[in-house]
Design a protein around this motif. Structure first.
Motif, short mmCIF file in Angstrom:
data_model
loop_
_atom_site.label_atom_id
_atom_site.label_comp_id
_atom_site.label_asym_id
_atom_site.label_seq_id
_atom_site.Cartn_x
_atom_site.Cartn_y
_atom_site.Cartn_z
N ASN A 1 -11.44 -7.29 -3.18
CA ASN A 1 -10.06 -7.31 -2.67
C ASN A 1 -10.00 -6.92 -1.20
OD1 ASN A 1 -7.24 -7.66 -3.00
ND2 ASN A 1 -6.96 -5.48 -3.24
N LYS A 2 -10.82 -5.98 -0.81
CA LYS A 2 -10.80 -5.50 0.58
C LYS A 2 -11.60 -6.40 1.51
CE LYS A 2 -11.58 -1.32 3.32
NZ LYS A 2 -12.02 0.10 3.29
N GLY B 1 -13.00 -9.54 0.78
CA GLY B 1 -12.92 -10.98 0.57
C GLY B 1 -14.16 -11.51 -0.12
N THR C 1 -1.37 -0.21 -3.09
CA THR C 1 -2.34 -1.19 -2.63
C THR C 1 -3.33 -0.61 -1.60
OG1 THR C 1 -0.70 -2.02 -1.04
CG2 THR C 1 -0.93 -3.22 -3.11
N GLY D 1 -5.56 -3.40 -0.50
CA GLY D 1 -4.52 -4.33 -0.09
C GLY D 1 -3.92 -5.08 -1.27
N ASN E 1 -4.26 -11.15 -0.41
CA ASN E 1 -5.65 -11.16 0.04
C ASN E 1 -6.41 -12.37 -0.50
OD1 ASN E 1 -5.11 -8.78 1.34
ND2 ASN E 1 -6.46 -7.51 0.10
N ASP F 1 -7.81 -15.38 1.78
CA ASP F 1 -9.27 -15.42 1.81
C ASP F 1 -9.83 -16.73 1.27
OD1 ASP F 1 -11.98 -14.26 2.00
OD2 ASP F 1 -11.89 -14.23 -0.19
N HIS G 1 1.24 -4.18 5.73
CA HIS G 1 -0.22 -3.97 5.81
C HIS G 1 -0.75 -4.30 7.21
CE1 HIS G 1 -1.70 -2.73 1.89
NE2 HIS G 1 -0.71 -3.44 1.36
N THR G 2 -0.22 -5.34 7.82
CA THR G 2 -0.69 -5.72 9.15
C THR G 2 -0.35 -4.67 10.20
OG1 THR G 2 -0.45 -8.07 8.58
CG2 THR G 2 -0.61 -7.52 10.93
#
Length: 198
Positions: free
Chosen positions: A21-22, A24, A98, A103, A108, A112, A173-174
């Motif tokens: 998840n983090k 990719g 998350t 995330g 994601n 990805d 998140h960004t």
């Protein structure tokens, strides 16, 4: 009682899910997987056909956990329209949740896999469709009970609401700023009150 083989499979999925998840799919190597689990390459591929198979299992588990949390939160009320408000209430704390798992799994995986892996991308699309369908069903139930206006297009509003939610999650998140989610959930609550409620 799970067999030892099943326990190993579950352990692998739970251990590597946050890594996929983090990082990719492409950026997660077999050495990342073996290092995290403490298992050999043979042990990993004794439980999964390949890395893609493991990535799908990891995403499915993460997505199911997320959807279960939403359902559990919605169970605080039997009213469909109140369940809609409970959706926004859930997402107000989504950033903290998350952060623990690397995330938002749906965003994601979508980003990805878009140009990297068609199979994984289809899983991401399916997850989005399922979430939107759940929202549309809530809206339909609310119409049946006279809680919202009958002329509301449930599918359209479900897509609209989830687009607003995912946009807010992406920006939060960004920018590492939870105010995007908080402000958008307030906006959605106002929309439910002003546009949908009878």
């Amino acid at each position: 009682m799970l067999t030892k083989a099943k326990q190993t499979t579950e352990f692998i999925i739970q251990t590597v899910a946050p890594i996929f998840n983090k990082n990719g799919y492409a950026a997660t190597s077999l050495s990342d997987i073996t290092k995290a689990t403490g298992l050999t390459k043979g042990a990993i591929y004794g439980n999964f056909k390949n890395k893609e198979d493991l990535a799908i299992a990891a995403f499915t588990m993460t997505e199911k956990n997320m959807l279960r949390r939403i359902r559990d939160h919605q169970s605080l009320s039997d009213s469909p329209i109140e369940k809609l408000f409970l959706v926004t209430d859930f997402y107000r704390n989504y950033y903290n949740y998350t952060q623990e798992i690397g995330g938002c799994p749906v965003i994601n995986m979508s980003i990805d896999s878009k140009h990297q892996n068609e199979v994984l991308f289809k899983h991401a699309q399916f997850a989005i469709t399922k979430i939107q369908n759940n929202l549309a069903k809530l809206l339909d139930n609310a119409k049946e009970l006279g809680e919202i206006k009958m002329e509301i297009d449930s599918t359209l509003y479900a897509k609209r609401l989830y687009s607003m939610i995912t946009g807010a999650i992406f920006m939060t998140h960004t920018m590492n700023d939870n105010s995007y989610i908080l402000d958008t959930m307030d906006l959605i609550d106002s929309l439910i009150h002003d546009d949908l409620k009878r």
